[in-house]
Design a protein around this motif. Structure first.
Motif, short mmCIF file in Angstrom:
data_model
loop_
_atom_site.label_atom_id
_atom_site.label_comp_id
_atom_site.label_asym_id
_atom_site.label_seq_id
_atom_site.Cartn_x
_atom_site.Cartn_y
_atom_site.Cartn_z
N VAL A 18 0.88 -1.18 0.00
CA VAL A 18 0.00 0.00 0.00
C VAL A 18 0.91 1.22 0.00
O VAL A 18 1.80 1.34 0.84
N ILE A 19 0.68 2.11 -0.96
CA ILE A 19 1.60 3.24 -1.16
C ILE A 19 0.85 4.56 -0.98
O ILE A 19 -0.18 4.78 -1.61
N ASP A 20 1.40 5.39 -0.11
CA ASP A 20 0.81 6.71 0.16
C ASP A 20 1.50 7.72 -0.76
O ASP A 20 2.65 8.10 -0.53
N LEU A 21 0.77 8.14 -1.80
CA LEU A 21 1.40 9.02 -2.81
C LEU A 21 1.72 10.41 -2.25
O LEU A 21 2.58 11.09 -2.79
N SER A 22 1.04 10.80 -1.17
CA SER A 22 1.32 12.14 -0.62
C SER A 22 2.73 12.22 -0.06
O SER A 22 3.29 13.30 0.09
N LYS A 23 3.33 11.07 0.22
CA LYS A 23 4.68 11.06 0.81
C LYS A 23 5.77 11.36 -0.23
O LYS A 23 6.94 11.50 0.12
N GLY A 74 7.63 14.87 0.42
CA GLY A 74 8.46 15.23 1.56
C GLY A 74 9.73 14.41 1.61
O GLY A 74 10.22 13.90 0.60
N GLU A 75 10.27 14.29 2.84
CA GLU A 75 11.54 13.57 2.97
C GLU A 75 11.36 12.06 2.87
O GLU A 75 12.34 11.31 2.87
N GLU A 76 10.10 11.62 2.78
CA GLU A 76 9.87 10.19 2.62
C GLU A 76 9.81 9.77 1.15
O GLU A 76 9.39 8.66 0.83
N ARG A 77 10.21 10.68 0.27
CA ARG A 77 10.13 10.37 -1.17
C ARG A 77 10.95 9.12 -1.52
O ARG A 77 10.47 8.22 -2.20
N LEU A 137 3.33 6.64 -14.65
CA LEU A 137 4.29 6.23 -15.69
C LEU A 137 5.61 6.99 -15.52
O LEU A 137 6.69 6.42 -15.70
N ASP A 138 5.52 8.27 -15.13
CA ASP A 138 6.76 9.04 -14.91
C ASP A 138 7.51 8.56 -13.66
O ASP A 138 8.74 8.56 -13.63
N LEU A 139 6.78 8.14 -12.64
CA LEU A 139 7.44 7.58 -11.45
C LEU A 139 8.15 6.28 -11.82
O LEU A 139 9.27 6.01 -11.37
N LEU A 140 7.51 5.47 -12.68
CA LEU A 140 8.15 4.24 -13.15
C LEU A 140 9.41 4.56 -13.95
O LEU A 140 10.45 3.92 -13.77
N CYS A 141 9.33 5.60 -14.81
CA CYS A 141 10.52 6.03 -15.57
C CYS A 141 11.67 6.37 -14.64
O CYS A 141 12.82 5.96 -14.87
N GLU A 142 11.34 7.11 -13.58
CA GLU A 142 12.37 7.54 -12.63
C GLU A 142 13.04 6.30 -12.00
O GLU A 142 14.28 6.22 -11.92
N ASN A 143 12.23 5.34 -11.58
CA ASN A 143 12.79 4.13 -10.97
C ASN A 143 13.59 3.29 -11.96
O ASN A 143 14.56 2.63 -11.60
#
Length: 305
Positions: free
Chosen positions: A6-11, A14-17, A129-135
């Motif tokens: 379960v992933i909290d996108l609001s994080k 912040g520093e939990e990125r 999709l952009d978060l996947l690109c970053e990873n």
């Protein structure tokens, strides 16, 4: 059992990125599924979509489903049914062009609502999709561009209801399959469960959670990531009590988009490490139509040929 991710996108803000991105990476590599909370789509909108969808089913589809069950004698089956699913569905197309006006029985308010919901989901899909690109170490926008055919991506929503089933051991709500497309965003019933995924040799429940959006990866992301991320087998188990609502939106490549492993993800020194074929998305869909409920590997092999 490991906990379902379960992933909290609001994080992400912040520093939990960093740990949040790592959690997304782990879910993509090891689960093919994850559940999003604080995803930016308002709870009011989700509640209204749910209310209208359930009303529409009761008014326009429930009786039809009962008639279909009666006509096929499904209440009395004695052996496993392998050629149909215990579900009542309709499909809305949003991109490249909408079919919303052509769907019978949709009230104007519901039409407008689903259009608004689709816009929110489209934004969320492109953010993911952009978060996947970053990873993956791909340039920002790479996956979105890979999905773009001459008319942009295909985007549509399958609205399903899974009514109470007298013989859930003999009839699946939806038979096991992987999804053909790109990234799938599911808004599901938070009270009636039934969705399961196959992991480490066993079927695991995808937990219903209020106001969450469940994400899963389709076959095209497996190809583009050269197998780093996998599409995962999943199914719906019909329940004896309660009707389960499922609104699954598919952000897929455009019909004429050419799909192949991202060159950065194919090891430079070993060109043969590209295990996946190059093909036009529409050609894959033609094969998928006949082989949806079978293993995905022969579909990939067929595209090589």
């Amino acid at each position: 059992m490991e906990n379902f991710p379960v992933i909290d996108l609001s994080k992400l803000d912040g520093e939990e990125r960093k740990p949040t991105m790592e959690k997304i990476e782990d879910a993509c590599e090891n689960w093919g599924f994850f559940e999003l909370v604080n995803h930016g789509i308002s709870h009011d909108l989700l509640d209204t979509v749910e209310r209208h969808t359930k009303e529409h089913y009761r008014k326009c589809m429930e009786q039809r489903f009962k008639e279909m069950v009666a006509s096929k004698g499904l209440e009395a089956v004695q052996s496993e049914i392998s050629d149909l699913d215990w579900e009542s569905t309709f499909f809305l197309r949003h991109l490249p062009d909408s079919n919303m006006a052509e769907i019978p029985d949709l009230e104007e308010d519901y039409r407008k609502l689903m259009k608004e919901f689709a816009l929110e989901l489209e934004k969320l899909a492109e953010q993911l999709l952009d978060l996947l690109c970053e990873n993956l170490g791909l340039e920002k926008g790479y996956l979105k561009r890979a999905f773009y055919g001459s008319k942009g991506p295909n985007f549509g929503t399958k609205v399903s209801n899974y009514p109470p089933c007298p013989k859930p051991d003999l009839i699946k709500g939806l038979r096991a399959h992987t999804d053909a497309g790109g990234i799938i965003l599911l808004f599901q019933d938070d009270k009636v469960s039934g969705l399961q995924l196959f992991k480490d040799g066993q079927w695991l429940d995808v937990p219903p959670m209020k106001h969450s959006i469940v994400i899963n990866l389709g076959d095209q992301l497996e190809v583009i990531t050269n197998g780093k991320y996998k599409s995962v087998l999943h199914r719906v188990i019909a329940q004896k009590a309660g009707t389960r609502m499922s609104i699954a939106s598919f952000y897929n490549p455009g019909s004429d988009a050419v799909i192949y492993p991202a060159p950065e993800l194919v090891e430079k020194e070993a060109e043969e490490s590209q295990i996946y074929p190059k093909f036009v998305f529409e050609d894959y869909m033609k094969i998928y139509a006949g082989l949806k409920f079978q293993a995905k590997e022969p579909r990939f092999e067929a595209m090589k040929a």
